[in-house]
Design a protein around this motif. Sequence first.
Motif, PDB file in Angstrom:
ATOM      1  N   UNK A 151       0.806  -1.215   0.000  1.00 16.59           N
ATOM      2  CA  UNK A 151       0.000   0.000   0.000  1.00 16.59           C
ATOM      3  C   UNK A 151       0.850   1.282   0.000  1.00 16.59           C
ATOM      4  N   UNK A 152       1.893   1.284  -0.843  1.00 20.19           N
ATOM      5  CA  UNK A 152       2.726   2.474  -1.004  1.00 20.19           C
ATOM      6  C   UNK A 152       3.481   2.854   0.272  1.00 20.19           C
ATOM      7  N   UNK A 153       3.643   1.901   1.177  1.00 21.83           N
ATOM      8  CA  UNK A 153       4.389   2.146   2.414  1.00 21.83           C
ATOM      9  C   UNK A 153       5.858   1.813   2.202  1.00 21.83           C
ATOM     10  N   UNK A 154       6.708   2.470   2.982  1.00 23.80           N
ATOM     11  CA  UNK A 154       8.113   2.067   3.030  1.00 23.80           C
ATOM     12  C   UNK A 154       8.208   0.900   4.006  1.00 23.80           C
ATOM     13  N   UNK A 155       7.988  -0.268   3.464  1.00 19.78           N
ATOM     14  CA  UNK A 155       7.905  -1.476   4.287  1.00 19.78           C
ATOM     15  C   UNK A 155       8.742  -2.575   3.646  1.00 19.78           C
ATOM     16  N   UNK A 156       9.272  -3.435   4.478  1.00 21.30           N
ATOM     17  CA  UNK A 156      10.064  -4.567   4.005  1.00 21.30           C
ATOM     18  C   UNK A 156       9.712  -5.793   4.827  1.00 21.30           C
ATOM     19  N   UNK A 157       9.302  -6.846   4.136  1.00 24.54           N
ATOM     20  CA  UNK A 157       9.026  -8.107   4.806  1.00 24.54           C
ATOM     21  C   UNK A 157      10.208  -9.041   4.673  1.00 24.54           C
ATOM     22  N   UNK A 158      10.181 -10.130   5.416  1.00 23.99           N
ATOM     23  CA  UNK A 158      11.275 -11.100   5.326  1.00 23.99           C
ATOM     24  C   UNK A 158      10.788 -12.470   5.768  1.00 23.99           C
ATOM     25  N   UNK A 159      11.438 -13.480   5.217  1.00 24.27           N
ATOM     26  CA  UNK A 159      11.287 -14.861   5.678  1.00 24.27           C
ATOM     27  C   UNK A 159      12.681 -15.453   5.762  1.00 24.27           C
ATOM     28  N   UNK A 182       6.212   6.673  10.536  1.00 27.41           N
ATOM     29  CA  UNK A 182       5.361   7.716   9.969  1.00 27.41           C
ATOM     30  C   UNK A 182       4.273   7.127   9.071  1.00 27.41           C
ATOM     31  N   UNK A 183       4.610   6.114   8.293  1.00 22.24           N
ATOM     32  CA  UNK A 183       3.627   5.486   7.407  1.00 22.24           C
ATOM     33  C   UNK A 183       2.562   4.738   8.192  1.00 22.24           C
ATOM     34  N   UNK A 184       2.969   4.069   9.255  1.00 23.10           N
ATOM     35  CA  UNK A 184       2.005   3.357  10.096  1.00 23.10           C
ATOM     36  C   UNK A 184       1.009   4.328  10.716  1.00 23.10           C
ATOM     37  N   UNK A 185       1.519   5.473  11.177  1.00 32.35           N
ATOM     38  CA  UNK A 185       0.651   6.478  11.794  1.00 32.35           C
ATOM     39  C   UNK A 185      -0.254   7.107  10.742  1.00 32.35           C
ATOM     40  N   UNK A 186       0.336   7.443   9.590  1.00 30.60           N
ATOM     41  CA  UNK A 186      -0.426   8.125   8.535  1.00 30.60           C
ATOM     42  C   UNK A 186      -1.588   7.264   8.052  1.00 30.60           C
ATOM     43  N   UNK A 187      -1.348   5.969   7.895  1.00 29.16           N
ATOM     44  CA  UNK A 187      -2.378   5.071   7.377  1.00 29.16           C
ATOM     45  C   UNK A 187      -3.174   4.376   8.483  1.00 29.16           C
ATOM     46  N   UNK A 194      -0.238  -5.858   9.417  1.00 23.04           N
ATOM     47  CA  UNK A 194       0.594  -5.976   8.221  1.00 23.04           C
ATOM     48  C   UNK A 194       1.176  -7.376   8.097  1.00 23.04           C
ATOM     49  N   UNK A 195       1.602  -7.929   9.223  1.00 28.07           N
ATOM     50  CA  UNK A 195       2.168  -9.273   9.203  1.00 28.07           C
ATOM     51  C   UNK A 195       1.121 -10.302   8.801  1.00 28.07           C
TER      52      UNK A 195
END
Length: 433
Positions: free
Chosen positions: A221-229, A245-250, A257-258
Amino acid sequence: MKRTDFDVIIVGAGPAGLAAGYVLAKEGISVAIIERGIFPGSKNVMGGIFYRSSLDDLIPDFYKEAPIERHIVEQKFWFLSEDSMFSTGLRSERFNIEPYNCFSIFRAKFDKWFAKKVADASAMIINETVVKDLILEGEKVSGVRTDRPNGDLYSDVVIVADGVNSFLAKSLGLGKEIRTNDVAIAVKEVIELPDKVINDRFGVSNSSEGVTIEITGPYFNNMRAMGFIYTNRNSLSIGIGAVIEDLVRLKINPNDLLEILKKHPAIKPLVSGGEAKEYMAHMIPEGGYYAMPRLYSDGVMVVGDAAMLVNSIHREGANLAIESGKLAAKTYIEARKKGDFSKKTLSSYQKKLEESFVLKDLKTYKNLPKLLEEKRYLISKYPKFIIDSMYEIYNVDRVPKSEKIRLIMNRAKKEIGYFNILKDIFNIWRSFR
């Protein structure tokens, strides 16, 4: 004579603090490491990948006795959209040859093992103790004030390794006020699965070989996010980190998210049938070079996450922390020979970092966090375009490939614009200068 309880006091028993303590103790220097957890590692969390070289320099072949999970033979990078996944990465037999490049680990086990090595070298580790403040004599840091009765301890130098958003660094005016753009919240779940199931799903031949997958793209969703396994011996570590900031904004909870990540059609089969065994969360410095505090003053040096020493582009942190701890310890040893612990003398810590890979790498990427903050479509629009274009190429529907390529080029012109593509390439290139 000035009173000192220890030559050096280290606040925090994470990788940076333990590395500094090990170097100092090996030189016969009296050192205390103060840790607020019940044991080193009890409060320390990271995704779970540990790069070998920085610690191997201190404890050669440490991985032969340390509690590691798997050595990593394949590193993947996935772009996710709503229904697709585009993958790149590298698998190499060179990663399958000792001394190996990196490992999956659990910090609670690994840090406890590392701490025993440090204690065996004659460092004192003081657990379940909170450092409330630094003791100043004029402008020089001369010790720490703890929450224990009569808990003031004095030293020549204090090494601050108390983690992200360091209270102690800020109390000296070294630390900057951290922006919500500069810190991410990461959540992680450990999912138990039989080792044979993990081997089959990730295409490795035995339970000592592992795979990492780093994940981003328009799915977030256009967030600066990075997942990993990350693969462990009998479990998977799966998680996601997103800039605060993205978590708060959205108004999104990182736990949600997980759960969203686990439901993606490319992820769901990998975790299917597993049982969640652990859940944890922590903050990660994401601001890079420009978010770093001043790293030294009279009688004090700042290391590891407290110094914001994380290479978020390559997801490296523990190795930078260990390197910084080693260099801070070496700086103290030099200062001790001079009998001078002023900021002028301790400034050589900064110089050592600048000559090491730590600050060289952070300087290389120093403009990238700001670029991604301003142009977040770089991690959403472009990956989506790549995924859709590759779908068209691989979808065999009797349309000539030349026509497909022409349609893709037209889409690029319409949706992004050739000039914008060139401008973005130039901006990315310029961010590495």
